[in-house]
Structures are given as C-alpha cells and as structure tokens.
Write a protein that holds these residues in place. Sequence first.
Motif, PDB file in Angstrom:
ATOM      1  N   MET A   3       8.916  13.732  -4.835  1.00 45.48           N
ATOM      2  CA  MET A   3       8.428  12.769  -3.864  1.00 45.48           C
ATOM      3  C   MET A   3       9.363  12.623  -2.666  1.00 45.48           C
ATOM      4  O   MET A   3       9.164  11.749  -1.838  1.00 45.48           O
ATOM      5  CB  MET A   3       8.268  11.401  -4.549  1.00 45.48           C
ATOM      6  N   LYS A   4      10.378  13.487  -2.599  1.00 43.48           N
ATOM      7  CA  LYS A   4      11.380  13.431  -1.536  1.00 43.48           C
ATOM      8  C   LYS A   4      12.077  12.064  -1.513  1.00 43.48           C
ATOM      9  O   LYS A   4      12.389  11.521  -0.454  1.00 43.48           O
ATOM     10  CB  LYS A   4      10.732  13.689  -0.161  1.00 43.48           C
ATOM     11  N   GLY A   5      12.314  11.531  -2.701  1.00 39.12           N
ATOM     12  CA  GLY A   5      12.971  10.236  -2.805  1.00 39.12           C
ATOM     13  C   GLY A   5      14.271  10.337  -3.567  1.00 39.12           C
ATOM     14  O   GLY A   5      14.796  11.419  -3.827  1.00 39.12           O
ATOM     15  N   MET A   6      14.804   9.176  -3.945  1.00 38.80           N
ATOM     16  CA  MET A   6      16.067   9.136  -4.661  1.00 38.80           C
ATOM     17  C   MET A   6      16.032   7.976  -5.650  1.00 38.80           C
ATOM     18  O   MET A   6      15.191   7.083  -5.577  1.00 38.80           O
ATOM     19  CB  MET A   6      17.239   8.960  -3.684  1.00 38.80           C
ATOM     20  N   VAL A   7      16.959   8.027  -6.617  1.00 43.62           N
ATOM     21  CA  VAL A   7      17.060   6.994  -7.641  1.00 43.62           C
ATOM     22  C   VAL A   7      18.525   6.638  -7.825  1.00 43.62           C
ATOM     23  O   VAL A   7      19.399   7.517  -7.803  1.00 43.62           O
ATOM     24  CB  VAL A   7      16.429   7.463  -8.980  1.00 43.62           C
ATOM     25  N   GLU A   8      18.789   5.355  -7.982  1.00 42.05           N
ATOM     26  CA  GLU A   8      20.134   4.864  -8.248  1.00 42.05           C
ATOM     27  C   GLU A   8      20.095   3.958  -9.474  1.00 42.05           C
ATOM     28  O   GLU A   8      19.068   3.360  -9.797  1.00 42.05           O
ATOM     29  CB  GLU A   8      20.674   4.064  -7.055  1.00 42.05           C
TER      30      GLU A   8
ATOM     31  N   PHE B 155      11.523   5.863  -1.716  1.00 45.62           N
ATOM     32  CA  PHE B 155      10.729   7.016  -1.291  1.00 45.62           C
ATOM     33  C   PHE B 155       9.816   6.597  -0.151  1.00 45.62           C
ATOM     34  O   PHE B 155       9.733   5.414   0.204  1.00 45.62           O
ATOM     35  CB  PHE B 155       9.895   7.567  -2.462  1.00 45.62           C
ATOM     36  N   GLN B 156       9.127   7.567   0.422  1.00 46.23           N
ATOM     37  CA  GLN B 156       8.231   7.312   1.544  1.00 46.23           C
ATOM     38  C   GLN B 156       6.871   6.844   1.044  1.00 46.23           C
ATOM     39  O   GLN B 156       6.377   7.318   0.010  1.00 46.23           O
ATOM     40  CB  GLN B 156       8.042   8.575   2.379  1.00 46.23           C
ATOM     41  N   ALA B 157       6.254   5.912   1.784  1.00 46.82           N
ATOM     42  CA  ALA B 157       4.911   5.462   1.414  1.00 46.82           C
ATOM     43  C   ALA B 157       3.892   6.579   1.553  1.00 46.82           C
ATOM     44  O   ALA B 157       2.872   6.598   0.876  1.00 46.82           O
ATOM     45  CB  ALA B 157       4.492   4.269   2.276  1.00 46.82           C
ATOM     46  N   SER B 158       4.175   7.535   2.430  1.00 42.55           N
ATOM     47  CA  SER B 158       3.296   8.683   2.615  1.00 42.55           C
ATOM     48  C   SER B 158       4.130   9.843   3.109  1.00 42.55           C
ATOM     49  O   SER B 158       5.046   9.660   3.910  1.00 42.55           O
ATOM     50  CB  SER B 158       2.178   8.370   3.619  1.00 42.55           C
ATOM     51  N   LEU B 159       3.818  11.039   2.620  1.00 41.49           N
ATOM     52  CA  LEU B 159       4.522  12.231   3.088  1.00 41.49           C
ATOM     53  C   LEU B 159       3.819  12.854   4.287  1.00 41.49           C
ATOM     54  O   LEU B 159       4.270  13.855   4.824  1.00 41.49           O
ATOM     55  CB  LEU B 159       4.626  13.261   1.965  1.00 41.49           C
ATOM     56  N   VAL B 160       2.684  12.266   4.705  1.00 36.51           N
ATOM     57  CA  VAL B 160       1.988  12.766   5.887  1.00 36.51           C
ATOM     58  C   VAL B 160       2.572  12.150   7.153  1.00 36.51           C
ATOM     59  O   VAL B 160       2.809  12.821   8.137  1.00 36.51           O
ATOM     60  CB  VAL B 160       0.483  12.470   5.782  1.00 36.51           C
ATOM     61  N   ALA B 161       2.806  10.845   7.110  1.00 31.00           N
ATOM     62  CA  ALA B 161       3.452  10.159   8.223  1.00 31.00           C
ATOM     63  C   ALA B 161       4.780   9.608   7.713  1.00 31.00           C
ATOM     64  O   ALA B 161       4.829   8.948   6.680  1.00 31.00           O
ATOM     65  CB  ALA B 161       2.575   9.026   8.741  1.00 31.00           C
TER      66      ALA B 161
ATOM     67  N   LEU C 154       0.828  -1.205   0.000  1.00 28.73           N
ATOM     68  CA  LEU C 154       0.000   0.000   0.000  1.00 28.73           C
ATOM     69  C   LEU C 154       0.861   1.252   0.000  1.00 28.73           C
ATOM     70  O   LEU C 154       1.835   1.345   0.743  1.00 28.73           O
ATOM     71  CB  LEU C 154      -0.921  -0.001   1.226  1.00 28.73           C
ATOM     72  N   ILE C 155       0.484   2.205  -0.838  1.00 28.26           N
ATOM     73  CA  ILE C 155       1.175   3.487  -0.952  1.00 28.26           C
ATOM     74  C   ILE C 155       0.117   4.586  -0.974  1.00 28.26           C
ATOM     75  O   ILE C 155      -0.989   4.385  -1.487  1.00 28.26           O
ATOM     76  CB  ILE C 155       2.039   3.548  -2.229  1.00 28.26           C
ATOM     77  N   ASP C 156       0.454   5.729  -0.432  1.00 29.23           N
ATOM     78  CA  ASP C 156      -0.429   6.885  -0.483  1.00 29.23           C
ATOM     79  C   ASP C 156      -0.849   7.148  -1.931  1.00 29.23           C
ATOM     80  O   ASP C 156      -0.029   7.083  -2.853  1.00 29.23           O
ATOM     81  CB  ASP C 156       0.291   8.099   0.088  1.00 29.23           C
ATOM     82  N   GLY C 157      -2.148   7.413  -2.122  1.00 30.54           N
ATOM     83  CA  GLY C 157      -2.665   7.599  -3.479  1.00 30.54           C
ATOM     84  C   GLY C 157      -1.941   8.681  -4.256  1.00 30.54           C
ATOM     85  O   GLY C 157      -1.685   8.537  -5.454  1.00 30.54           O
ATOM     86  N   ASP C 158      -1.593   9.795  -3.583  1.00 34.44           N
ATOM     87  CA  ASP C 158      -0.868  10.865  -4.269  1.00 34.44           C
ATOM     88  C   ASP C 158       0.523  10.400  -4.691  1.00 34.44           C
ATOM     89  O   ASP C 158       0.995  10.713  -5.790  1.00 34.44           O
ATOM     90  CB  ASP C 158      -0.751  12.086  -3.356  1.00 34.44           C
ATOM     91  N   MET C 159       1.193   9.658  -3.820  1.00 35.29           N
ATOM     92  CA  MET C 159       2.521   9.140  -4.145  1.00 35.29           C
ATOM     93  C   MET C 159       2.431   8.163  -5.322  1.00 35.29           C
ATOM     94  O   MET C 159       3.296   8.138  -6.204  1.00 35.29           O
ATOM     95  CB  MET C 159       3.131   8.451  -2.930  1.00 35.29           C
ATOM     96  N   LEU C 160       1.374   7.350  -5.324  1.00 38.03           N
ATOM     97  CA  LEU C 160       1.208   6.369  -6.396  1.00 38.03           C
ATOM     98  C   LEU C 160       1.006   7.062  -7.738  1.00 38.03           C
ATOM     99  O   LEU C 160       1.566   6.639  -8.761  1.00 38.03           O
ATOM    100  CB  LEU C 160       0.028   5.457  -6.074  1.00 38.03           C
ATOM    101  N   ASN C 161       0.232   8.137  -7.747  1.00 36.36           N
ATOM    102  CA  ASN C 161       0.036   8.887  -8.985  1.00 36.36           C
ATOM    103  C   ASN C 161       1.339   9.494  -9.484  1.00 36.36           C
ATOM    104  O   ASN C 161       1.614   9.526 -10.683  1.00 36.36           O
ATOM    105  CB  ASN C 161      -1.008   9.979  -8.771  1.00 36.36           C
ATOM    106  N   ASN C 162       2.159   9.990  -8.552  1.00 37.99           N
ATOM    107  CA  ASN C 162       3.447  10.570  -8.945  1.00 37.99           C
ATOM    108  C   ASN C 162       4.429   9.511  -9.433  1.00 37.99           C
ATOM    109  O   ASN C 162       5.391   9.836 -10.135  1.00 37.99           O
ATOM    110  CB  ASN C 162       4.064  11.316  -7.761  1.00 37.99           C
TER     111      ASN C 162
END
Length: 1011
Positions: free
Chosen positions: A707-712, A727-733, A582-590
């Motif tokens: 998304m405050k994430g990174m790529v390698e 990246f984070q599953a949610s930027l809220v928590a 499960l991932i935050d819907g906004d994160m999934l769209n991004n």
Amino acid sequence: MQMSDFIEALRTEIEEVRADLAGWIATICSVAPEDLAFGDALDLYVSQIERTASTCGMLGLRGLESCCAQVQECLVVIVGIKAEERSAAQAFFDIWPDLVLAYLADITNFESAEHLAEHFSQPSCPAPVDAEHNLELIIELTAEPVLAAYLRAEAEAEELERPRVATDEDISLALPSDVDRGVYEALLQEAPTQAAELSAYIRNIVDGEATDEDMAAAKRIAHSLKGSANIVGIRGIATLGHHTEDILEWFEQNRTRPPLALTNALLDAAACLEQMIGSLLGIEDAPTQTQAKEILQSVLDWASRIHSGNIEDEIDAAPLALAGLEASCLVSTEITALDATFAIETEITDLDTTPLIQAENVDLNTTLPVLIETAHRNEMPRVLTETVKEEEASLPSNVTNQVPVAPTIRVPVTTMDELFRLTGELSVKIGQLTEQVKQTQQRTNGLLRQSLKVQQRIFDLENLVDIRGLANLRDTRTSHGDQIFDALEMEQYTELQSNTRALTEEAADTREFSRRIEEDVAQMGAVLQQTQRVQRELQYMAMTTRMSPVGSLAPRLHRNIRQTSQQTGKKAKLIIEGEDILIDGDMLNNLVDPLLHILRNAIDHGIETPDERTRAEKPEVSTIHLVFSRRGQTVTVRCRDDGHGLDYSAIRHKAIERGLMQAGQDVSEEELSRFILLPGFSTRERTNEISGRGVGLDVVRDRLLVMKGMVEVRSEFGKGCEFLLRFQASLVAQHALLIESSDQIFAVPSYALDQALPPAAGEFVSIGSEINLRYQKRTYPVKALSALIGYDSGVMTSEIMNSKSVLLVHVDLDIHAVLVDRIVDGRDLILKDPGRYVKKINGVGGIAILGDGTVAPLLDLAELLRLPMPQLIETAPSITSDDPVTSARRGILVVDDSLSVRKSLVQLVSDAGYNVKAAKDGLEAITLLKNFTPGVILTDLEMPNMNGLEFTSHLRARPDTRELPVIMITSRSMDKHRKQAELAGVSVYMTKPYTDTDLLGHIHSAIGGVQ
C-alpha cells in the motif's frame, strides 16, 4: 398481523406519497411529452400506482385494485392529448388520493366507497367509466377483503410446533442449480451492509444504548436477510435469519431488554450471518459446520422458549432503554425490509455481469417488482415465489418511519475510471491555463510600463518641438483677412508640431487600451480561480465514487475481537473512532488483513487474563482503541490496547538467538520493537490457533509496503502497546512534495517521509566510511538523490551538504536521509501510468504533469535506497574521523543485508582501528571493490541479489581478489552449509552467536597482524 394493521399501513403509505403524486402529475400536465422530466414523472407515478395495486391485490382489496387500474388507464389517455386538456385533467388526479384515504379510514362505510367510485365516472376523468362499471366498482369496494392464502398460512404456521433441532441442511450455503444470477447478484450487493447493520444494532442492545427504533431495525434487517436468502435458495442464511427475527420481534413487541445470555446468542448469530455472507463474496472462510450448527441450535432453543412463554423469569424487569428518547407505542409493522436502503460497498466481479459501482443507495421498492418478474419468468419453485410475494405484502408496513433518500444511478466501473481520468486532464489543463494567465499578466504590466516610457519620450519631444518652433516663428507674420498677426498674437503650428501632438494623443489612447487589457486579464484571473474551485470540487466528487467509509469494516473487526476473546478466555471491547473517514475501496480491502492481525495479536499477546488484570488493578474488560484520522491524502490508523505492553527482554533474547544482534549490543527499545515485524519472529515457545506461529505481524508490514505505507510500534511496559499505520487514502491521487535535484523536478509522496529539513538543520558526521546525519539525538545514513537517480554527485564537502535540504525517508524499519538541491512545493497530484511503451523504471511509481507542463516523476525513494549501488557520498576532506591515522590502516569490507548487523560490525571494526566500508549484498560489494581494496572481507551467507557463496566464488575467480581473506558470519551451523562455504573458498566460517574478541582475532590473523 391483523387485516386492520395492513390497511392502516397502506393508508399511511398513500398519505406519505400523496405530495409526490401531486408533484409528478403537475409535471406530467405542464411539460411536453418529449421533455425528459415528463418521462421521469410518468415512470415514477406509474411505479407507485403499480406497487399500490399489487399490495391491494394481496390484501384482498379488489375494489381499490380496480381503482388503481383505472388511474393507469387515465394516465395512458393524457399522454396523447394536448397540453391544455392535460392541465384540465390535473384536478382529477389531485382529488383521487384523498378519496382513497377516506375510503381506507373505514372500508365498511358505503358513502366513502360510493364517492370514490363516482369520481371515476365524472366528466373530468380522462377515461370515465359507464354506469354499469361504476356499479361493479362500488360492489367491489364494499366487499369484505380477504387476505391472500400465503399470508393466512404464515399466521397459521406460527401456531404450529417450531423446529427444535438444527440439521446440516439448515446451515447449508449451497446454491441451487437453477439459481437466478441477477437475483443472486442483488443479494450479494445488499447482504453485507444488512449484516453489518444487524451486528451494530445488536451491539447497541448489548451495551444498553438501544432505542426502540434500533430493536425494530434489527428485526427488519433479519427479516430482509431471510426473505432475500429464501428467494435465492440459500437455506443457511434464510433459516438463521428467520429464527433470529422471531426472537427480535418478541422483544420489540414486549419492549424489554433481552437477558445477557440471549444477547450473546444474538451476537453469535449476527457474526455467523456476516461470515456466511463473506464466504459467498469470497473474502472470508465459511463458518465450520459445527460452529454454525451450534449457533443455530442456540437461537432455536431461545426461540422455542420465547414461543412457549418460558422466558419471563429471565428477562430484565426494566423496559428497553430509549437512550434519552421519550417512549412511544411501537407498531410491530413499523418498518419492514422493503423500504430500507442499503449502501452498496461490494463490487461484484465473480458473476457473469459487468462490475458496477453503486453511487450511494438503492431503494428496494423500485427493484422488488423486477425480482418478482424474474422469479415468475424463470418459474422458480412456488415456495420462493410465495416468499417474494410475502416481501411485497410487507411493503405497506414500512412507511411509518421511512426516511426519504436521494435518487441513485448505477454506473459501470469503466465509466467512472474514464470520468476520473478526465478530471485529471482538466486539472492539468487548468494548471497550464493558470501559468498562461500569469505570464499574460506579467506581459501586460510590462506593456503598461513601456507605454509610460513612450509617453515620457513623446512629452520630451513635444517640448523640444514647441521650443524650437517658437524660435523659428518669432519673426514670422501671418495675414488673416485684412489683419496681420505675428507669432505671439496667434498660435501657428508647423506640420512637425501637428504630428507630434497627434502622436501624443495616440500614445494616451494606447495607454488606456493597456489599462483595459490589464483589467480584462485581472477578470480572467478571477474567473480562473472560480474554475479552479469548481474543478477541485469535481475532482473530489469523482474521487469519492471510489471511496468507502472505514466504518464498513467495523462489524468484521468487532466480530474478530469477540471470536478471539472467546478463544483466549480474555475479555476485550473495541472502540472505533473516525468511522466516517473515506478511503479508496482497493486500499480499504488491503487494510483488512493487517487490522485483523493486529487485533488478534493485541488480545493474544498484549492483553492480560481477567485475573491478571484484577491483580494489576485494571478493569476486567480490556479496551482496544482503533482511531482513524486523515490529513489531506494521508490516513493514519492507531491501534492502542491497555495490556502489559511488549516484553523487551524476551524480544532481545530472541533477536540474539536468531543472530539479529549481539549479546552486548546496545539497542534501543524502539529498535527492538521493530524486530516483531520481521518474518518468522515470535517470542512464543508454543504455537496455538491465534498466534505464535511466526506469521502475522510480518503480514502487516508486507501489506503496508504494498500500500506504499509504513508501520511503527510503540509500547510502554504495563500500560499497553500501540501500532501506527500510515498510508495514502488513494494511490491514484496523492499528496506529494515537489523537490529539485540536478535541475530536474521530482515528486516524493508525503506518506513516505518522516520529516523534510531545511539546509544545515543537522550535523554531518563520519562513521567509518559512511556519512551520517545527526539530528535531534538520532543518526541517519546519508545518500544524495542525484546519485540515487544516476547523476554524478561528485565529492560532497561539508559546505555542499549543509547547503542542501534533507528528506528523512522511511525504508522498511529504518529512516534514511536523502540530500536534495531544494524543496519546491507540496501539492495534491493526479498520477498517471507511464504507459505500456515505457519499461518499468526502478524507483518510479508514476508520473504527474504540473501546471506549466513539466513532467514530474513520482519517486519511490525506499525502493531506490534498497537497490544495489556504489558508495554515493565519498568522505570529504573536511569530514574526517576523529583518529587521523585511520585512513592509513588496512581496509575491511562488511557485506550484510541487515542494517542493524551491518552497523554493529562497522562500529566494532572501526573502533578497532580499521578503515571500513559496507555493502548490502554481493553486487554492491563488487561495485565498491572497483575503488577500494580491503585487507579482509566479512560477509553474510544469506543475502538478496547475490549471496555470500556466490560472492566468494566471484572473488576466487578474479586474479586481483583470488587470495583475499573472506570471513563468513552466519547463523547456519549445519555441516552441509559449512562444506559449501569451504568449496566456494571461504577462509573462516563463523556461526552466530560469536564474541567480538573471536571476530577481531580472526580479522587480525587474516590481515597478518598488519595495522
């Protein structure tokens, strides 16, 4: 479909809901009408009776339709009677479904019809019918049923000539001018999941893993898409869904596997339906008119061949694989669209309605009557209304394999956000309460210890009083009646002794009370722990309402693989693992665009053609593994292909050509792989529709930054390439590391960290004027967090730095080391916005309130490290360069925004014996010039914040730097750039590529040969 099929399906439905009817009527007859359970049970019972009555009406079972109407009258009656009378009426409701089942077993049996009719004239019936109406009911029950005209017309239409040519109107996605917005919204909610399921079932068929249920389910979904699109009036989806259903229905009934060519046509049809629906949602472009017409034409051709019986020679003689299940007879009416449940994953925001979140599933059995009512109310065209009736008529055929689902509700997004906010507040309050309980426990323990001390003091006092009192009373005599006693013959107490002993007893009672308080506090702690568990579960459940499974992306990703393979002439299959994460819907769209770019790039750049793979002794079909995993709040996505891997020689050549590195510069493969993520970087000489346009992978990097994430990127020649997204599953928590610096607690998100190191884990070394950390054969530039946040860090000696913990932080394509005073803890945090009255603070992504009330800012260390800033760590006396005379040599200031170029220039000039400092842009260079006077400045032309021309103009305007030599190094070789540099005051203009010898020669000449 024959009348017997409809009747059998209706009988099966009533058989399955009989237990529910019994439960609902038991509630109605046992609880008070004002009870909430009474209303719910009554609504459910009435809804089921209405659906059954509607179905009976369309099947021509007028007698049974009248029975349903009579049951509804009985329900109206019992609502207004007393509880004991309602209990007596329960027997009537318990019996009538059994009589209906007996009647449907043989509708020509007069006896069963008579028994059913007489049941409604019994005294136990709350609203009994008279003899005349009873006779009419028997006549209706024994009359021959007649199918509704539109059902007969549908069967007759199958015998007519099928359409053979796809037209532009057949693929149109235009909405009617009088479209009902509510019905259209329902379509947009249901259709994405339906299309995704259809693609999944068809892929199972193609892979030979399909069960008979898969084939039936695929046909059911195609039927539902057709019906829903017809109701709304979207002809393109309706037409393609209708003819796809015809093909699937034939193979379901004949239990054979479609030939390969036909499965490809079905895959194309499913992909086209997905794309059409995606375009209605605004998340994809609609398929081109040519593409959609070709797909529909292919489906029409196959449907015509099947209808005319010209397909038997092409089908596989083997029966349809059951994937290990025992074969059973299929019923063509086994499952229909109306009882299917669909996961709602799309939030409708482009309609004139309040956005809603569907918590789990929605049952169309409850929503279809509303759609029918809406259709009639708006006087929709007759063909659409008839289609709605057709959908309801197919309701009985759904019940054979119906899986019960939990009741669901629809909740506004604002309500869910408020719920989530309250769970965060509850988390903070429970944390504060936990701290208070800990303090109370400590104070209780202190009270017990103090009580023991008091008890000891009283014991000593009692002994002292007894000893001294005994001495005073030794010669004292006391008379008692006629007898005289001395002090040894009878205990005698003074007032002091009495008070002392009373004090001893009071102290003992106080100690007992302290023990009881300790026990109560311990029980409070246990209850608090249970409350914490409940709170965490509540918080998790609230978070899941925002979450969506990553598997919802699977159909679109598979379609992307299929389309790209067709365009490139390559063969590839996608295997996805971890679809249930499960991932935050906004994160999934991004995440959608980065994944699509990576997959296209894997096929176009990484995977060989079938002939090349055969020569390399690889399977002709390449495999791309997409693996999702989650640890805490951090989600990791690995995309790995088995192609030839990255061409490092081509990347190196392109990097040198663009001036990103020197020709003889030693750059590792890991560093080279990062170049492909830069904007405009492509090793392709010619562009095509798939890649090579210089865009794509930089989108991956940019989107992950958002998304405050990174790529390698990792690659092994001949074996493939792997992209790693984190990246984070949610930027809220978020899960964060709590750290301390300058007596302040901060939080750093875990996804931004590569590692957290204890003190003295590596070696601090000096490279030019910069301090670096050498750890596990890698070198990282070092900054102090205290300096990053604006505190005076002072001079960092070797001893001070070795006493600090180190955070290895991802910054774009590099990793930096950040020194902190200590690492406190790691925990999940609920983030809050600072509010509208607080301005944007660079490097702060939110705030969190800890259990003790401490406010911990969430730091974006990557942003802090990108900001222009002064030299944060001065070279300490204990950390010097290997050559002791370096500090006495003339200084060089290197100004370049590229870390790799900056490092290479620092290394080159430092090795030549100069004292070097570096800055990322003109603003940072100006700050360095306050405490550093160089002999020459090396600057780039294009830089953020302040470019090389602006920086040079600034230098020429200052009296102390007006004559300072400036060497500009750039890839811009046009005359207009050179003239602008001369006007700004640049001393030497060098274009890339250049040689190290030329650069050192210009530096030596600019300084005047002074070393």
